[in-house]
Motif scaffolding. Structure first.
Motif, mmCIF file in Angstrom:
data_model
loop_
_atom_site.group_PDB
_atom_site.id
_atom_site.type_symbol
_atom_site.label_atom_id
_atom_site.label_comp_id
_atom_site.label_asym_id
_atom_site.label_seq_id
_atom_site.Cartn_x
_atom_site.Cartn_y
_atom_site.Cartn_z
ATOM 1 N N GLU A 45 21.161 55.838 -23.081
ATOM 2 C CA GLU A 45 19.745 56.179 -23.201
ATOM 3 C C GLU A 45 18.957 54.969 -23.707
ATOM 4 O OE1 GLU A 45 16.849 59.257 -25.615
ATOM 5 O OE2 GLU A 45 18.963 59.731 -25.446
ATOM 6 N N MET A 46 19.500 54.265 -24.698
ATOM 7 C CA MET A 46 18.832 53.076 -25.217
ATOM 8 C C MET A 46 18.724 52.003 -24.131
ATOM 9 S SD MET A 46 20.213 52.656 -29.125
ATOM 10 C CE MET A 46 19.454 51.080 -29.297
ATOM 11 N N LYS A 53 11.367 49.859 -20.439
ATOM 12 C CA LYS A 53 10.389 49.067 -21.161
ATOM 13 C C LYS A 53 10.281 47.671 -20.544
ATOM 14 C CE LYS A 53 8.898 47.744 -25.741
ATOM 15 N NZ LYS A 53 9.086 47.866 -27.158
ATOM 16 N N ALA A 54 11.410 47.080 -20.161
ATOM 17 C CA ALA A 54 11.404 45.763 -19.523
ATOM 18 C C ALA A 54 10.659 45.818 -18.197
ATOM 19 C CB ALA A 54 12.830 45.254 -19.317
ATOM 20 N N GLU A 60 3.340 44.990 -16.356
ATOM 21 C CA GLU A 60 2.138 44.555 -17.068
ATOM 22 C C GLU A 60 1.922 43.053 -16.900
ATOM 23 O OE1 GLU A 60 2.421 45.762 -21.145
ATOM 24 O OE2 GLU A 60 2.356 47.894 -20.655
ATOM 25 N N LEU A 61 3.029 42.295 -16.988
ATOM 26 C CA LEU A 61 2.952 40.850 -16.812
ATOM 27 C C LEU A 61 2.478 40.506 -15.404
ATOM 28 C CD1 LEU A 61 3.463 38.000 -17.918
ATOM 29 C CD2 LEU A 61 5.816 38.206 -17.075
#
Length: 171
Positions: A45-46, A53-54, A60-61
């Motif tokens: 899960e992490m 998130k990456a 976003e980048l």
């Protein structure tokens, strides 16, 4: 991340030595298995969250890079437009300056020509005045001569009258 141990343990080596009953060993191993499965699920899960998130950060980048490129393009377009307008305004100003300089040169030429014409007119009028003054002087001289001649005629007439009256006859 801690370094992995290079030696593998043999089956049952990591068991607590106080557990001797096979059923307890099975329960202990099953609880260990569940713990490991839970740890694996937690780590999965992490990892999944970290990957998400990456990917989100990468998106976003990418969006920021795209926006940056759009802004650069907009800036370049505005700069080109402003440069074009500036050059156009500069060209218009130079054209106006050149037109004004041509107008000034034409006015100077016209002024110089008018000054020459004016000087010629003044010279002509001065000549006419001199001629009229000379003619007036000539007429004055003629008049003087006529006055003298008339005066002489009057003197001669008076003398003739006096001679005639002295001679005895009266008219």
């Amino acid at each position: 991340m801690p370094p992995k141990k290079s030696k593998k343990k043999a089956a049952g080596e990591d068991l607590d030595p106080s557990i001797t009953n096979p059923d307890d060993k099975i329960k202990y191993l099953e609880s260990q298995k569940k713990t490991l499965e839970m740890q694996l699920a937690y780590k999965a899960e992490m990892t999944s969250n970290a990957i998400a998130k990456a990917e989100s950060t990468k998106a976003e980048l990418d969006a920021a890079n795209e926006k940056s490129e759009e802004e650069k393009q907009t800036t370049m377009d505005v700069t080109r437009t402003m440069t074009r307008q500036y050059k156009g305004m500069q060209e218009d100003l130079l054209n106006k300056i050149n037109e004004r300089e041509r107008m000034i040169a034409a006015l100077k030429d016209e002024l110089e020509m008018q000054n020459v014409v004016h000087a010629e007119q003044i010279e002509e009028k001065n000549r006419v005045i001199e001629e009229k003054d000379a003619e007036a002087a000539k007429q004055n001289e003629q008049m003087e001569n006529m006055f003298k001649h008339f005066a002489n005629l009057l003197v001669d007439a008076r003398l003739a009258v006096q001679r005639h009256t002295k001679g005895g006859s009266c008219i």
